[in-house]
Design a protein around this motif. Structure first.
Motif, PDB file in Angstrom:
ATOM      1  N   ARG A 239       0.817  -1.219   0.000  1.00  0.00           N
ATOM      2  CA  ARG A 239       0.000   0.000   0.000  1.00  0.00           C
ATOM      3  C   ARG A 239       0.849   1.266   0.000  1.00  0.00           C
ATOM      4  NH1 ARG A 239      -3.813  -1.038   4.890  1.00  0.00           N
ATOM      5  NH2 ARG A 239      -2.431  -2.772   5.341  1.00  0.00           N
ATOM      6  N   GLU A 240       2.113   1.145   0.435  1.00  0.00           N
ATOM      7  CA  GLU A 240       2.973   2.343   0.480  1.00  0.00           C
ATOM      8  C   GLU A 240       4.372   2.040  -0.029  1.00  0.00           C
ATOM      9  OE1 GLU A 240       3.216   4.462   4.188  1.00  0.00           O
ATOM     10  OE2 GLU A 240       1.066   4.864   4.145  1.00  0.00           O
ATOM     11  N   LEU A 241       4.924   3.006  -0.738  1.00  0.00           N
ATOM     12  CA  LEU A 241       6.306   2.885  -1.203  1.00  0.00           C
ATOM     13  C   LEU A 241       7.017   4.205  -0.917  1.00  0.00           C
ATOM     14  CD1 LEU A 241       8.660   1.626  -2.681  1.00  0.00           C
ATOM     15  CD2 LEU A 241       7.593   2.267  -4.841  1.00  0.00           C
ATOM     16  N   ASN A 242       7.973   4.155   0.009  1.00  0.00           N
ATOM     17  CA  ASN A 242       8.734   5.352   0.383  1.00  0.00           C
ATOM     18  C   ASN A 242      10.085   5.299  -0.338  1.00  0.00           C
ATOM     19  OD1 ASN A 242      10.602   7.017   1.695  1.00  0.00           O
ATOM     20  ND2 ASN A 242       9.455   6.988   3.606  1.00  0.00           N
ATOM     21  N   PHE A 278       1.999  -5.212 -14.249  1.00  0.00           N
ATOM     22  CA  PHE A 278       1.786  -6.352 -13.340  1.00  0.00           C
ATOM     23  C   PHE A 278       0.361  -6.414 -12.794  1.00  0.00           C
ATOM     24  CE2 PHE A 278       6.488  -5.602 -12.049  1.00  0.00           C
ATOM     25  CZ  PHE A 278       6.939  -6.276 -13.171  1.00  0.00           C
ATOM     26  N   ASP A 279      -0.480  -5.485 -13.223  1.00  0.00           N
ATOM     27  CA  ASP A 279      -1.857  -5.423 -12.741  1.00  0.00           C
ATOM     28  C   ASP A 279      -1.920  -5.313 -11.209  1.00  0.00           C
ATOM     29  OD1 ASP A 279      -4.561  -5.331 -12.960  1.00  0.00           O
ATOM     30  OD2 ASP A 279      -4.836  -7.520 -12.932  1.00  0.00           O
ATOM     31  N   LEU A 280      -1.216  -4.315 -10.719  1.00  0.00           N
ATOM     32  CA  LEU A 280      -1.158  -4.085  -9.267  1.00  0.00           C
ATOM     33  C   LEU A 280      -1.864  -2.776  -8.931  1.00  0.00           C
ATOM     34  CD1 LEU A 280       2.663  -4.745  -8.768  1.00  0.00           C
ATOM     35  CD2 LEU A 280       0.833  -6.191  -7.865  1.00  0.00           C
ATOM     36  N   PRO A 281      -2.435  -2.659  -7.733  1.00  0.00           N
ATOM     37  CA  PRO A 281      -2.980  -1.350  -7.335  1.00  0.00           C
ATOM     38  C   PRO A 281      -1.826  -0.371  -7.084  1.00  0.00           C
ATOM     39  CG  PRO A 281      -3.146  -2.933  -5.525  1.00  0.00           C
ATOM     40  CD  PRO A 281      -2.602  -3.693  -6.702  1.00  0.00           C
ATOM     41  N   LEU A 282      -2.059   0.904  -7.377  1.00  0.00           N
ATOM     42  CA  LEU A 282      -0.995   1.904  -7.155  1.00  0.00           C
ATOM     43  C   LEU A 282      -0.789   2.116  -5.662  1.00  0.00           C
ATOM     44  CD1 LEU A 282      -1.445   5.023  -9.472  1.00  0.00           C
ATOM     45  CD2 LEU A 282       0.543   3.526  -9.297  1.00  0.00           C
ATOM     46  N   PRO A 283       0.449   1.988  -5.195  1.00  0.00           N
ATOM     47  CA  PRO A 283       0.679   2.306  -3.768  1.00  0.00           C
ATOM     48  C   PRO A 283       0.798   3.822  -3.581  1.00  0.00           C
ATOM     49  CG  PRO A 283       2.727   1.592  -4.812  1.00  0.00           C
ATOM     50  CD  PRO A 283       1.667   1.536  -5.885  1.00  0.00           C
ATOM     51  N   THR A 284       0.646   4.293  -2.355  1.00  0.00           N
ATOM     52  CA  THR A 284       0.973   5.688  -2.033  1.00  0.00           C
ATOM     53  C   THR A 284       2.480   5.848  -2.199  1.00  0.00           C
ATOM     54  OG1 THR A 284      -0.796   5.786  -0.417  1.00  0.00           O
ATOM     55  CG2 THR A 284       0.957   7.418  -0.169  1.00  0.00           C
ATOM     56  N   ILE A 285       2.896   6.902  -2.889  1.00  0.00           N
ATOM     57  CA  ILE A 285       4.339   7.110  -3.111  1.00  0.00           C
ATOM     58  C   ILE A 285       4.809   8.264  -2.227  1.00  0.00           C
ATOM     59  CG2 ILE A 285       6.124   7.647  -4.817  1.00  0.00           C
ATOM     60  CD1 ILE A 285       4.183   6.555  -6.960  1.00  0.00           C
ATOM     61  N   ILE A 286       5.911   8.007  -1.530  1.00  0.00           N
ATOM     62  CA  ILE A 286       6.428   9.010  -0.583  1.00  0.00           C
ATOM     63  C   ILE A 286       7.855   9.390  -0.989  1.00  0.00           C
ATOM     64  CG2 ILE A 286       7.043   9.392   1.858  1.00  0.00           C
ATOM     65  CD1 ILE A 286       4.895   6.770   1.975  1.00  0.00           C
ATOM     66  N   ILE A 287       8.187  10.674  -0.851  1.00  0.00           N
ATOM     67  CA  ILE A 287       9.581  11.105  -1.011  1.00  0.00           C
ATOM     68  C   ILE A 287      10.020  11.745   0.300  1.00  0.00           C
ATOM     69  CG2 ILE A 287       9.451  11.458  -3.511  1.00  0.00           C
ATOM     70  CD1 ILE A 287       9.278  14.542  -2.837  1.00  0.00           C
TER      71      ILE A 287
END
Ligand SMILES: Cc1ncc(COP(=O)(O)O)c(C=O)c1O
Length: 435
Positions: A239-242, A278-287
């Motif tokens: 769900r999240e990618l930092n 890959f047919d994945l839901p978009l995670p929240t992207i953090i910087i």
């Protein structure tokens, strides 16, 4: 962003609307000066080109670059999250009433005590660096009847072109969980099974003072492969990618600072591309940039003392600070630009080397700086010292840390007092038998 240089009618360097020579007179030197306007400009750029441009993204300020109560307040008003990396940084944020749900807590060796404080305060995310920490977080969560939200720091195995002390994404790194399947999937499986953690996703940070987005894009690519495999193998939905920070700034010739979108667009595009593929839901992207927000917002003022000319070799001009207030040149060979603040309108046709006052040959702030004719008492302004100067400052040679003054057009106020000699010895004790 190379700031245009403003000069007052009497030839003094003006920074953040303040005459720097007057600041030196009023507050003494060495002195850190921080421009609120530049910090706000940087945050605005992040809002306009990242936060408002994409859905479901967040930006945190990496507080290790420069942290105190005033900066917490500015960052909070600018709508950013805060990255902390120790109990001391967390404590500072707590004292500034920073919203705890907007904190990312990093660190490769957090102690139980640090984690207990973070979990008791319900910090937004704990970025778990290793299995030892995962066990501790789960155990503390169980004892406190809480379920902290966590991300895993992973080592994406990419190299960045920067100083070897500030690359962090390569396989041989003290940070993060390696991407070897038996290691990362073991960690993920445990996290999914544990009742007192909620695993939301992943974090990587590839290094610092980076000008090329290749390592960020490569790391994003690798982590997206991991995200797909985690779904296929364990049914884990990220769900999240930092994606960390590391965006470079201008210090000296050759440093080609890029707009924030040069990095963020490339990262977001890669995530979108891979999610589609890959047919994945978009995670929240953090910087989480630190240096990019604060670096150019700071300068350091010094007074020139002794000037020593070695005929045919070089001229050393010594200042009243040095490696205690700016360890980066000695630590990384970092280069800075500077000017003589009280002679900002004069031609710089002489060359001197700026030496610090420490009892160390290596305490040289700037080699071969072009300056006008120098005299003792002149004020030197070293530029772009906002990041990793005050926060890395120390008391080597029992030199007190300088004050920090916040400036904005027509406004200036001390946000950190100058240390006193009493502060330096306030925790020293003489054992009874030596009294
Ligand atoms: C995890 C993490 N995030 C963000 C940063 C900020 O890096 P920079 O100041 O280069 O943007 C760092 C710096 O070391 C870091 O370790």
């Amino acid at each position: 962003m190379i700031m245009e240089r403003r000069i007052s009618e009497n030839g003094n360097y003006v920074f953040g609307g303040a005459d720097t020579v007057e600041l030196a007179k009023e507050y003494g030197t060495p002195l850190y000066v921080v421009s609120e306007e530049i910090i706000k400009k940087k945050c605005k750029e992040i809002r306009e080109n990242f936060l408002f441009k994409y859905k479901d993204v967040k930006a945190a300020y990496a507080s290790k670059a420069f942290l105190n109560l005033a900066i917490c307040k500015i960052i909070e008003r600018e709508g950013l999250y805060l990255d902390v990396v120790s109990e001391g940084e967390l404590y500072t944020a707590i004292c500034a009433d920073y919203p705890m749900e907007k904190i990312f807590f990093h660190g490769n060796n957090k102690s139980r005590c640090e984690l207990e404080l973070a979990i008791s305060k319900d910090v937004g995310r704990i970025v778990v660096d290793n299995l030892y920490e995962l066990e501790m977080v789960n155990d503390i969560g169980r004892k406190m009847k809480k379920k902290p939200k966590i991300l895993y720091r992973i080592t994406p195995g990419v190299e960045s072109e920067t100083h070897k002390y500030v690359v962090t994404g390569q396989r041989d790194s003290k940070f993060g969980i390696p991407l070897e399947k038996d290691i990362i999937f073991k960690a993920l499986k445990l996290g999914m099974e544990y009742e007192n953690v909620e695993v939301l996703g992943f974090h990587f940070h590839v290094g610092s003072q980076i000008f090329d987005n290749t390592s960020h894009v490569m790391a994003t690519h690798r982590v997206m492969d991991l995200i797909r495999e985690a779904k296929d193998t364990l049914g884990f939905i990220t769900r999240e990618l930092n994606t960390g920070g590391g965006y470079g700034i201008f210090y000296t010739e050759g440093d080609r600072e890029k707009p924030i979108s040069y990095f963020t667009d490339a990262i977001v595009e890669k995530v979108i591309e891979k999610c589609k593929e890959f047919d994945l839901p978009l995670p929240t992207i953090i910087i989480e940039p630190g240096r990019w927000i604060i670096g150019e917002a700071g300068i350091t003022l010094y007074t020139i003392g002794s000037i020593k000319e070695i005929p045919g070799i070089r001229t050393y001009a010594s200042v009243d600070g040095g490696m205690p207030d700016n360890p980066r040149p000695a630590l990384y060979g970092s280069k800075y630009q500077a000017l003589i603040a009280n002679k900002a309108d004069r031609d710089a046709d002489k060359v001197v080397t700026i030496a610090g006052k420490c009892c160390e040959t290596g305490d040289i702030l700037i080699w071969d700086l072009k300056v006008p004719e120098l005299e003792s008492g002149d004020i030197l302004a070293v530029l772009n010292t906002g990041a990793y100067n005050y926060s890395m400052a120390n008391n080597y040679n029992k030199i007190p840390r300088p004050a920090v003054v916040l400036v904005n057009e027509g406004y200036c106020e001390e946000i950190v007092e100058r240390e006193k000699y009493e502060d330096l010895i306030s925790r020293y004790r003489i054992p009874n038998h030596l009294k």
